[in-house]
Design an enzyme around this catalytic site. Structure first.
Site, PDB file in Angstrom:
ATOM      1  N   ASP A 170      -1.340   8.485  -6.448  1.00 13.61           N
ATOM      2  CA  ASP A 170      -0.029   7.874  -6.244  1.00 13.61           C
ATOM      3  C   ASP A 170       1.032   8.441  -7.174  1.00 13.61           C
ATOM      4  O   ASP A 170       2.153   8.759  -6.755  1.00 13.61           O
ATOM      5  CB  ASP A 170      -0.118   6.357  -6.451  1.00 13.61           C
ATOM      6  CG  ASP A 170      -1.072   5.706  -5.472  1.00 13.61           C
ATOM      7  OD1 ASP A 170      -1.532   6.400  -4.543  1.00 13.61           O
ATOM      8  OD2 ASP A 170      -1.363   4.509  -5.640  1.00 13.61           O
TER       9      ASP A 170
ATOM     10  N   GLY B  77       0.809  -1.218   0.000  1.00 17.87           N
ATOM     11  CA  GLY B  77       0.000   0.000   0.000  1.00 17.87           C
ATOM     12  C   GLY B  77       0.839   1.263   0.000  1.00 17.87           C
ATOM     13  O   GLY B  77       0.349   2.342   0.314  1.00 17.87           O
TER      14      GLY B  77
HETATM   15  P1  ADP Z   1       1.755  -1.242  -4.437  1.00 16.96           P
HETATM   16  O1  ADP Z   1       1.779  -0.202  -5.509  1.00 16.96           O
HETATM   17  O2  ADP Z   1       0.825  -0.916  -3.328  1.00 16.96           O
HETATM   18  O3  ADP Z   1       3.105  -1.615  -3.943  1.00 16.96           O
HETATM   19  P2  ADP Z   1       0.754  -2.822  -6.613  1.00 16.96           P
HETATM   20  O4  ADP Z   1       0.089  -4.147  -6.687  1.00 16.96           O
HETATM   21  O5  ADP Z   1       0.058  -1.646  -7.203  1.00 16.96           O
HETATM   22  O6  ADP Z   1       1.141  -2.576  -5.093  1.00 16.96           O
HETATM   23  O7  ADP Z   1       2.159  -2.913  -7.346  1.00 16.96           O
HETATM   24  C1  ADP Z   1       3.040  -3.956  -7.041  1.00 16.96           C
HETATM   25  C2  ADP Z   1       3.591  -4.508  -8.339  1.00 16.96           C
HETATM   26  O8  ADP Z   1       4.546  -3.567  -8.895  1.00 16.96           O
HETATM   27  C3  ADP Z   1       4.385  -5.784  -8.160  1.00 16.96           C
HETATM   28  O9  ADP Z   1       3.542  -6.917  -8.209  1.00 16.96           O
HETATM   29  C4  ADP Z   1       5.330  -5.742  -9.352  1.00 16.96           C
HETATM   30  O10 ADP Z   1       4.678  -6.172 -10.536  1.00 16.96           O
HETATM   31  C5  ADP Z   1       5.607  -4.262  -9.494  1.00 16.96           C
HETATM   32  N1  ADP Z   1       6.846  -3.915  -8.782  1.00 16.96           N
HETATM   33  C6  ADP Z   1       6.976  -3.203  -7.637  1.00 16.96           C
HETATM   34  N2  ADP Z   1       8.284  -3.072  -7.291  1.00 16.96           N
HETATM   35  C7  ADP Z   1       8.991  -3.719  -8.247  1.00 16.96           C
HETATM   36  C8  ADP Z   1      10.387  -3.958  -8.460  1.00 16.96           C
HETATM   37  N3  ADP Z   1      11.312  -3.489  -7.620  1.00 16.96           N
HETATM   38  N4  ADP Z   1      10.738  -4.665  -9.559  1.00 16.96           N
HETATM   39  C9  ADP Z   1       9.808  -5.123 -10.418  1.00 16.96           C
HETATM   40  N5  ADP Z   1       8.503  -4.958 -10.252  1.00 16.96           N
HETATM   41  C10 ADP Z   1       8.073  -4.257  -9.198  1.00 16.96           C
HETATM   42 MG    MG Z   2       0.144   0.387  -6.719  1.00 15.62          MG
END
Ligand code: ADP
Ligand code: MG
Length: 387
Positions: free
Chosen positions: A175, A127
């Site tokens: 965001d 989140g």
């Molecule tokens: P939040 O934005 O709340 O962290 P989301 O589900 O919107 O959750 O986004 C998470 C997704 O973003 C992960 O499942 C992945 O696909 C991508 N992601 C986040 N950080 C990374 C990273 N360091 N490397 C690759 N993908 C990432």
């Molecule tokens: Mg997100």
């Protein structure tokens, strides 16, 4: 974000792609201080940027190829053709950066390819908006390298479009705007209707306070469906009340609006949350601007109760953080983000960081919940070039 991180990411880029990156950029995750689920109701939000960032080393290419690599995924670079990028075609992490390239090209910007290496310290799925950090860092890098001349707000819009259309997640504008536009020592008061914004001084350390983020490490699988239901319910409420968006229901008219909704109990609850939440954001802004920072504590608690009882998107872990922190002397606490898991924020006097953190950890252990991850959130800078 220190130069050391830029250097590590740059080095890895060299190993992967055999040349120096043209530059290194960073974009932060965010915490929303107050204003939850208001962003798709044209309302107010108030995020601030975390010190945690997604960092990207990037170079242009002129052969139409996009190569993407993440230090946090652990596979070789993914190679795509920019001309082939199409919404819905990619279900992996690469959809976030590819979606940004797609959205920029859709908006008429000529991009001929890029090599990208990313590493992020924003916890994923907590989140805290790791997805927006990923999008914004890539957008800013391409904006600089290709001299597109887009401002933070425009980049945020394009990133939102990438996430809505390319990734397929119906997120609001908060965001991406937070990641692109926040300033250190400030929270961002954002009107999601016209994207007008104001930087509100929010330097807790100077006033002897701290803001803790407690990641419950819970991610409920049904959160997307529930989000859709809340969103649809808010739209129905606006339609029943004859307004474009719930933002248009003034706080002073809330009782009359609820009366007009008659026996639509579910809709009444959603409307009440959105209308009171917008009022809470405005109250927090005026308290912070008049230097009465401690007084925002009870407003955060009211916000939590509204999300728990009216919007009904809390969960036992989030409620336990809030109840335990308040019992241990916190000034205020509430869940933050989309709900059903993720993180809570806790406002404490500096001296209470330890006892409150311990109380929450003990309560989680007693309830046999996963051990929560707690860290201090210092309002930090938005997206920028770091190398
Ligand atoms: P939040 O934005 O709340 O962290 P989301 O589900 O919107 O959750 O986004 C998470 C997704 O973003 C992960 O499942 C992945 O696909 C991508 N992601 C986040 N950080 C990374 C990273 N360091 N490397 C690759 N993908 C990432
Ligand atoms: Mg997100």
């Amino acid at each position: 974000m220190g130069e050391a991180v830029a250097e590590t990411v740059g080095e890895r880029f060299r190993e992967l792609y055999g040349a120096e990156p043209e530059g290194v950029w960073a974009a932060p995750g965010r915490v929303n201080l107050i204003g939850e689920h208001t962003d798709y109701n044209d309302g107010f939000v108030m995020p601030f940027a975390l010190p945690h960032t997604a960092v990207a080393a990037v170079s242009r290419r002129d052969d139409g190829i996009l190569r993407l690599h993440s230090a946090d995924i652990g596979a070789g670079p993914v190679e795509l053709r920019v001309a082939d990028l199409a919404p819905g075609s990619d279900k992996a992490w690469t959809a976030y950066p590819s979606g940004v390239v797609w959205a920029l090209r859709e908006a008429g910007h000529e991009l001929t390819g890029a090599d990208v290496h990313l590493a992020s310290t924003v916890p994923s799925g907590a989140g805290l908006s790791s997805s927006a950090a990923l999008e914004v860092v890539v957008a800013l890098a391409l904006n600089d390298l290709y001299s597109l001349g887009l401002c933070g707000r425009q980049l945020a819009r394009l990133c939102q479009r990438a996430e809505n259309v390319y990734v397929g997640a119906p997120v609001g504008i908060m965001d991406q705007t937070a990641s692109a536009c926040c300033e250190a020592g400030h929270a961002l008061f954002l009107d999601t209707r016209d994207l007008s914004q104001r930087q509100i001084p929010f330097d807790l350390a100077a006033e002897g306070m701290r803001l803790l983020v407690v990641d419950t490490r819970v991610k409920h699988s049904h959160s997307e469906g529930e989000y859709g239901k809340r969103r649809a319910g808010c739209e129905k409420g606006a339609a029943l009340l004859g307004v474009d968006a719930l933002r248009d229901v003034p706080y002073a008219d809330l009782d009359a609006a609820l009366e007009r909704l008659g026996d639509e109990e579910e809709i009444r609850r959603l409307v009440r949350h959105i209308v009171t939440e917008n009022e809470r954001v405005e109250r927090v802004v005026s308290l912070l601007e008049s230097g009465d920072t401690r007084a925002i504590g009870p407003v955060l608690v009211e916000g939590h109760a509204s999300l728990r009882d009216d919007f009904r998107i809390s969960c036992p872990e989030l409620d336990l953080v809030v109840d335990t922190a308040l019992a241990a002397g916190a000034l205020g606490a509430r869940m933050t983000g989309g709900g059903f898991g993720g993180s809570a924020i806790v406002l404490v006097e500096a001296a209470d960081v330890e006892p409150v953190t311990e109380a929450v950890r003990d309560a989680f252990a007693a309830a046999a919940f996963k051990t929560p991850r707690t860290f201090e959130a210092v309002p930090s800078a938005g997206a920028r070039r770091v190398g």
